[in-house]
Design a protein around this motif. Structure first.
Motif, PDB file in Angstrom:
ATOM      1  N   ALA A   1       8.970  -0.409  -7.885  1.00  0.00           N
ATOM      2  CA  ALA A   1       9.795  -0.726  -6.721  1.00  0.00           C
ATOM      3  C   ALA A   1       9.451   0.199  -5.559  1.00  0.00           C
ATOM      4  N   LEU A   2       9.512  -0.350  -4.352  1.00  0.00           N
ATOM      5  CA  LEU A   2       9.214   0.409  -3.142  1.00  0.00           C
ATOM      6  C   LEU A   2      10.429   1.267  -2.774  1.00  0.00           C
ATOM      7  N   ASN A   3      10.228   2.575  -2.705  1.00  0.00           N
ATOM      8  CA  ASN A   3      11.306   3.479  -2.303  1.00  0.00           C
ATOM      9  C   ASN A   3      11.582   3.302  -0.820  1.00  0.00           C
ATOM     10  N   VAL A   4      12.854   3.103  -0.458  1.00  0.00           N
ATOM     11  CA  VAL A   4      13.174   2.901   0.951  1.00  0.00           C
ATOM     12  C   VAL A   4      14.315   3.814   1.387  1.00  0.00           C
ATOM     13  N   LEU A   5      14.199   4.281   2.617  1.00  0.00           N
ATOM     14  CA  LEU A   5      15.264   5.000   3.303  1.00  0.00           C
ATOM     15  C   LEU A   5      15.703   4.159   4.492  1.00  0.00           C
ATOM     16  N   ILE A   6      16.983   4.140   4.741  1.00  0.00           N
ATOM     17  CA  ILE A   6      17.499   3.467   5.932  1.00  0.00           C
ATOM     18  C   ILE A   6      17.452   4.449   7.098  1.00  0.00           C
ATOM     19  N   GLN A   7      16.780   4.039   8.168  1.00  0.00           N
ATOM     20  CA  GLN A   7      16.762   4.879   9.364  1.00  0.00           C
ATOM     21  C   GLN A   7      18.069   4.687  10.112  1.00  0.00           C
ATOM     22  N   LEU A   8      18.751   5.786  10.321  1.00  0.00           N
ATOM     23  CA  LEU A   8      20.059   5.774  10.964  1.00  0.00           C
ATOM     24  C   LEU A   8      19.933   6.294  12.384  1.00  0.00           C
ATOM     25  N   ASN A   9      20.413   5.519  13.336  1.00  0.00           N
ATOM     26  CA  ASN A   9      20.451   5.967  14.732  1.00  0.00           C
ATOM     27  C   ASN A   9      21.775   6.702  14.918  1.00  0.00           C
TER      28      ASN A   9
ATOM     29  N   HIS B   1       0.777  -1.238   0.000  1.00  0.00           N
ATOM     30  CA  HIS B   1       0.000   0.000   0.000  1.00  0.00           C
ATOM     31  C   HIS B   1       0.810   1.292   0.000  1.00  0.00           C
ATOM     32  N   PHE B   2       2.082   1.227   0.330  1.00  0.00           N
ATOM     33  CA  PHE B   2       2.861   2.461   0.438  1.00  0.00           C
ATOM     34  C   PHE B   2       3.794   2.647  -0.759  1.00  0.00           C
ATOM     35  N   ASP B   3       4.163   3.908  -0.984  1.00  0.00           N
ATOM     36  CA  ASP B   3       5.111   4.252  -2.041  1.00  0.00           C
ATOM     37  C   ASP B   3       6.531   4.364  -1.502  1.00  0.00           C
ATOM     38  N   TRP B   4       6.641   4.758  -0.240  1.00  0.00           N
ATOM     39  CA  TRP B   4       7.935   4.938   0.423  1.00  0.00           C
ATOM     40  C   TRP B   4       7.894   4.293   1.805  1.00  0.00           C
ATOM     41  N   VAL B   5       9.041   3.804   2.243  1.00  0.00           N
ATOM     42  CA  VAL B   5       9.264   3.402   3.632  1.00  0.00           C
ATOM     43  C   VAL B   5      10.515   4.128   4.106  1.00  0.00           C
ATOM     44  N   GLN B   6      10.387   4.882   5.212  1.00  0.00           N
ATOM     45  CA  GLN B   6      11.514   5.679   5.690  1.00  0.00           C
ATOM     46  C   GLN B   6      12.196   5.078   6.916  1.00  0.00           C
ATOM     47  N   THR B   7      11.739   3.935   7.375  1.00  0.00           N
ATOM     48  CA  THR B   7      12.204   3.413   8.661  1.00  0.00           C
ATOM     49  C   THR B   7      12.802   2.021   8.538  1.00  0.00           C
TER      50      THR B   7
ATOM     51  N   GLN C   1      13.885   0.171  -4.007  1.00  0.00           N
ATOM     52  CA  GLN C   1      14.716   1.233  -4.575  1.00  0.00           C
ATOM     53  C   GLN C   1      15.338   1.996  -3.410  1.00  0.00           C
ATOM     54  N   LEU C   2      16.631   1.789  -3.189  1.00  0.00           N
ATOM     55  CA  LEU C   2      17.300   2.415  -2.057  1.00  0.00           C
ATOM     56  C   LEU C   2      17.579   3.882  -2.368  1.00  0.00           C
ATOM     57  N   ARG C   3      16.953   4.780  -1.593  1.00  0.00           N
ATOM     58  CA  ARG C   3      16.985   6.206  -1.911  1.00  0.00           C
ATOM     59  C   ARG C   3      17.873   7.040  -0.992  1.00  0.00           C
ATOM     60  N   GLY C   4      18.127   6.570   0.252  1.00  0.00           N
ATOM     61  CA  GLY C   4      18.945   7.410   1.122  1.00  0.00           C
ATOM     62  C   GLY C   4      18.755   7.098   2.587  1.00  0.00           C
ATOM     63  N   LEU C   5      18.862   8.144   3.416  1.00  0.00           N
ATOM     64  CA  LEU C   5      18.857   8.007   4.872  1.00  0.00           C
ATOM     65  C   LEU C   5      17.775   8.862   5.515  1.00  0.00           C
ATOM     66  N   MET C   6      17.334   8.418   6.687  1.00  0.00           N
ATOM     67  CA  MET C   6      16.420   9.191   7.526  1.00  0.00           C
ATOM     68  C   MET C   6      16.961   9.175   8.948  1.00  0.00           C
ATOM     69  N   ILE C   7      16.876  10.313   9.648  1.00  0.00           N
ATOM     70  CA  ILE C   7      17.288  10.352  11.054  1.00  0.00           C
ATOM     71  C   ILE C   7      16.277  11.128  11.896  1.00  0.00           C
TER      72      ILE C   7
ATOM     73  N   ARG D   1      16.654  -3.098   9.316  1.00  0.00           N
ATOM     74  CA  ARG D   1      17.162  -4.472   9.427  1.00  0.00           C
ATOM     75  C   ARG D   1      16.980  -5.204   8.105  1.00  0.00           C
ATOM     76  N   ASP D   2      17.891  -6.131   7.843  1.00  0.00           N
ATOM     77  CA  ASP D   2      17.824  -6.901   6.607  1.00  0.00           C
ATOM     78  C   ASP D   2      16.563  -7.759   6.530  1.00  0.00           C
ATOM     79  N   ILE D   3      16.158  -8.378   7.649  1.00  0.00           N
ATOM     80  CA  ILE D   3      14.986  -9.254   7.603  1.00  0.00           C
ATOM     81  C   ILE D   3      13.744  -8.490   7.155  1.00  0.00           C
ATOM     82  N   ILE D   4      13.623  -7.239   7.575  1.00  0.00           N
ATOM     83  CA  ILE D   4      12.482  -6.419   7.147  1.00  0.00           C
ATOM     84  C   ILE D   4      12.618  -6.055   5.673  1.00  0.00           C
ATOM     85  N   ALA D   5      13.828  -5.727   5.248  1.00  0.00           N
ATOM     86  CA  ALA D   5      14.050  -5.411   3.836  1.00  0.00           C
ATOM     87  C   ALA D   5      13.679  -6.595   2.956  1.00  0.00           C
ATOM     88  N   LYS D   6      14.100  -7.785   3.359  1.00  0.00           N
ATOM     89  CA  LYS D   6      13.795  -8.984   2.562  1.00  0.00           C
ATOM     90  C   LYS D   6      12.298  -9.231   2.480  1.00  0.00           C
TER      91      LYS D   6
END
Length: 236
Positions: free
Chosen positions: A130-138, A104-110, A167-173, A113-118
């Motif tokens: 493709a689902l646009n994704v950002l890696i959430q960085l702590n 249902h979503f176009d982007w995931v910003q959070t 589709q790996l797009r970048g980072l979120m903090i 973990r690899d298991i969630i990505a898979k």
């Protein structure tokens, strides 16, 4: 003027003010206004307010709570004025949520973990882009916050970039309030990834800055600010 009209007028005024602040921050930082996208964080807010902004040109909306978001998405995608909304998932992701998010979503910003990505990759329907994704960085390595650490980032990037439906797009903090240089450190990491992975042509998004600190984030290179209360008012 009835209460609903007054609330809508206030909403539109708030949104216009935020857009003006983004434009001014871009001007001060010698950046083009098109370089920074405004994400309206609409969690807990009714579909009527989302629709009112969509009618005036706001395209990107962020939701934290999956069940609430699914109800909004289903309702608004049936309405012509709001069918072009771009939906961003910005909440925490448990394994039992991945299918609905992928469908249902176009982007995931959070993503953290690899298991969630898979799971997101495997559950993204074939007939969708493709689902646009950002890696959430702590970025501050805070125990109470989600996100991968800077040390974990290279391995996660190497894994995620191999998934065909992501589709790996970048980072979120979401930095600690006391961390005054978190934005600058994140921008440095973002640029280092771009240098290390020239094949990642989609690496273009740095989601940082919210209602209280978006000017500082834009000055340090943010390409997307996530604004909720400054547009919609306090959370219901």
């Amino acid at each position: 003027m009835n209460t609903d009209n007054r609330a809508t007028d206030e909403l539109i005024n708030n949104w216009q003010q935020v857009n003006a602040e983004v434009a001014e921050a871009c001007k001060q930082s010698h950046r083009h206004i098109d370089d920074v996208k405004l994400l309206a964080v609409s969690k807990t807010k009714p579909v009527e307010r989302i629709k009112a902004l969509a009618q005036r040109g706001q395209r990107d909306f962020g939701e934290n709570y999956l069940q609430e978001a699914l109800e909004k998405i289903t309702q608004l995608r049936a309405e012509a004025e709001a069918e072009d909304i771009v939906w961003h998932y910005i909440g925490s992701i448990q394994r039992n949520k991945t299918r609905d998010i992928a469908e249902h979503f176009d982007w995931v910003q959070t993503l953290e973990r690899d298991i969630i990505a898979k799971r997101l990759n495997d559950q993204r329907p074939d007939n969708m882009t493709a689902l646009n994704v950002l890696i959430q960085l702590n970025i501050d390595d805070e125990e109470s916050k989600s996100g991968c650490t800077p040390e974990q980032l290279p391995e996660l990037i190497a894994t995620v970039k191999g998934y065909e439906r992501l589709q790996l797009r970048g980072l979120m903090i979401i930095p600690a309030k006391a961390d005054t240089d978190a934005f600058a450190r994140t921008k440095q990491l973002f640029d280092e990834v771009r240098q290390a992975h020239p094949e990642l042509s989609s690496w273009d998004t740095l989601s940082m800055g919210m209602s209280a600190d978006m000017t500082e984030a834009i000055a340090e290179g943010s390409t997307m600010v996530r604004v909720g209360s400054a547009i919609f008012g306090a959370r219901d």
